[in-house]
Write an enzyme that holds these catalytic residues in place. Structure first.
Site, PDB file in Angstrom:
ATOM      1  N   LYS A  43      14.308  11.591 -27.694  1.00 19.97           N
ATOM      2  CA  LYS A  43      15.179  12.337 -26.808  1.00 19.97           C
ATOM      3  C   LYS A  43      16.435  12.787 -27.531  1.00 19.97           C
ATOM      4  CE  LYS A  43      13.978   8.711 -23.805  1.00 19.97           C
ATOM      5  NZ  LYS A  43      14.418   7.556 -23.006  1.00 19.97           N
ATOM      6  N   ASP A 113      17.165   9.545 -41.314  1.00 20.52           N
ATOM      7  CA  ASP A 113      17.617   8.225 -41.768  1.00 20.52           C
ATOM      8  C   ASP A 113      16.700   7.771 -42.909  1.00 20.52           C
ATOM      9  OD1 ASP A 113      19.003   5.781 -41.710  1.00 20.52           O
ATOM     10  OD2 ASP A 113      17.765   4.964 -40.112  1.00 20.52           O
ATOM     11  N   LYS A 141      21.630  10.527 -43.240  1.00 15.67           N
ATOM     12  CA  LYS A 141      22.103   9.312 -43.930  1.00 15.67           C
ATOM     13  C   LYS A 141      21.294   9.167 -45.212  1.00 15.67           C
ATOM     14  CE  LYS A 141      22.198   6.456 -39.992  1.00 15.67           C
ATOM     15  NZ  LYS A 141      22.208   5.123 -39.340  1.00 15.67           N
TER      16      LYS A 141
HETATM   17  P1  IMP Z   1      13.980   7.566 -39.620  1.00 10.73           P
HETATM   18  O1  IMP Z   1      12.527   7.624 -39.306  1.00 10.73           O
HETATM   19  O2  IMP Z   1      14.391   6.262 -40.201  1.00 10.73           O
HETATM   20  O3  IMP Z   1      14.478   8.731 -40.446  1.00 10.73           O
HETATM   21  O4  IMP Z   1      14.737   7.537 -38.260  1.00 10.73           O
HETATM   22  C1  IMP Z   1      15.026   8.599 -37.489  1.00 10.73           C
HETATM   23  C2  IMP Z   1      15.291   8.107 -36.093  1.00 10.73           C
HETATM   24  O5  IMP Z   1      15.963   6.830 -36.078  1.00 10.73           O
HETATM   25  C3  IMP Z   1      16.230   9.056 -35.418  1.00 10.73           C
HETATM   26  O6  IMP Z   1      15.508  10.048 -34.741  1.00 10.73           O
HETATM   27  C4  IMP Z   1      16.970   8.160 -34.468  1.00 10.73           C
HETATM   28  O7  IMP Z   1      16.241   8.039 -33.269  1.00 10.73           O
HETATM   29  C5  IMP Z   1      16.985   6.818 -35.129  1.00 10.73           C
HETATM   30  N1  IMP Z   1      18.281   6.558 -35.804  1.00 10.73           N
HETATM   31  C6  IMP Z   1      18.497   6.416 -37.116  1.00 10.73           C
HETATM   32  N2  IMP Z   1      19.787   6.184 -37.387  1.00 10.73           N
HETATM   33  C7  IMP Z   1      20.420   6.201 -36.186  1.00 10.73           C
HETATM   34  C8  IMP Z   1      21.792   6.029 -35.794  1.00 10.73           C
HETATM   35  O8  IMP Z   1      22.724   5.835 -36.590  1.00 10.73           O
HETATM   36  N3  IMP Z   1      22.033   6.107 -34.466  1.00 10.73           N
HETATM   37  C9  IMP Z   1      21.070   6.337 -33.541  1.00 10.73           C
HETATM   38  N4  IMP Z   1      19.778   6.502 -33.865  1.00 10.73           N
HETATM   39  C10 IMP Z   1      19.453   6.433 -35.178  1.00 10.73           C
END
Ligand code: IMP
Ligand code: MG
Length: 186
Positions: A43, A113, A141
């Protein structure tokens, strides 16, 4: 109703608005004369997508896709700090509604992330054989990356902090904050 607690602002709503307008201008230039399809990741990307799309001066449609990360069942303590770590496995919870074949698709995500979600989603969307597939993320990040992936349009690179607001949540809270704020680590 309890009041929203004070959280430290990392990026203000004015800074966000300026950056979103900048990305919209870039997308408008890059896709001049073409139709676009925005695919938002539920979302968290809903607010970014709605602000971005309204400033892109092109013939555009929307779709949404849903994912959740899952892994080992968290311990009660991990549960308390859930959101601090993506567990690795990504699962599709809502598929897109429309065909993306031969479309110019922009995948819209709130934050990049570890990169696991975006890598997984790009694989899925490529299977639809779009004409072009690009990605737009409001936040990035880079220090947390586990998959070598970058977005085509990036709003802000941020340090390794857990942030909320402007669509991003902590256990489903704070998505409606207008600024992007840091959740303290304890
Ligand atoms: P990834 O698969 O680790 O790149 O994560 C992406 C998802 O993790 C994003 O769509 C967010 O839902 C969640 N996420 C990662 N870091 C944060 C943060 O600092 N705050 C809130 N949600 C995060
Ligand atoms: Mg998300």
């Amino acid at each position: 109703m309890s009041a929203v607690p004070e959280l430290r602002i990392l990026i203000s709503q004015e800074q966000i608005a300026q950056k979103v307008a900048e990305i919209a201008r870039q997308i408008t230039r890059d896709f001049q004369g073409h139709k676009l399809m925005f695919v938002g990741v539920l979302k968290g990307a809903a607010i970014f997508l709605s602000d971005l799309a309204r400033q892109v001066e092109l013939d555009a449609s929307f779709d949404f896709i849903g994912v959740s990360s899952y892994g080992n069942r968290p311990t009660p303590t991990q549960e308390l700090i859930s959101g601090w770590d993506s567990t690795g496995e990504v699962r599709l919870t809502k598929d897109v509604d429309q065909s993306m074949r031969d479309q110019n698709v922009i995948l819209v995500e709130d934050i990049l992330d570890t990169g696991l979600t975006m890598s997984y989603l790009k694989k899925i969307l490529f299977a639809h054989q779009p004409r072009v597939l690009k990605s737009a993320v409001l936040l990035d990040k880079p220090s947390r990356r586990k998959q070598p992936i970058e977005a085509d349009y990036v709003g802000f690179k941020i340090p390794d902090e857990f942030v909320v607001g402007y669509g991003l949540d902590y256990a489903e809270r704070y998505r409606n904050l207008p600024n992007i704020c840091v959740v303290p680590r304890d």
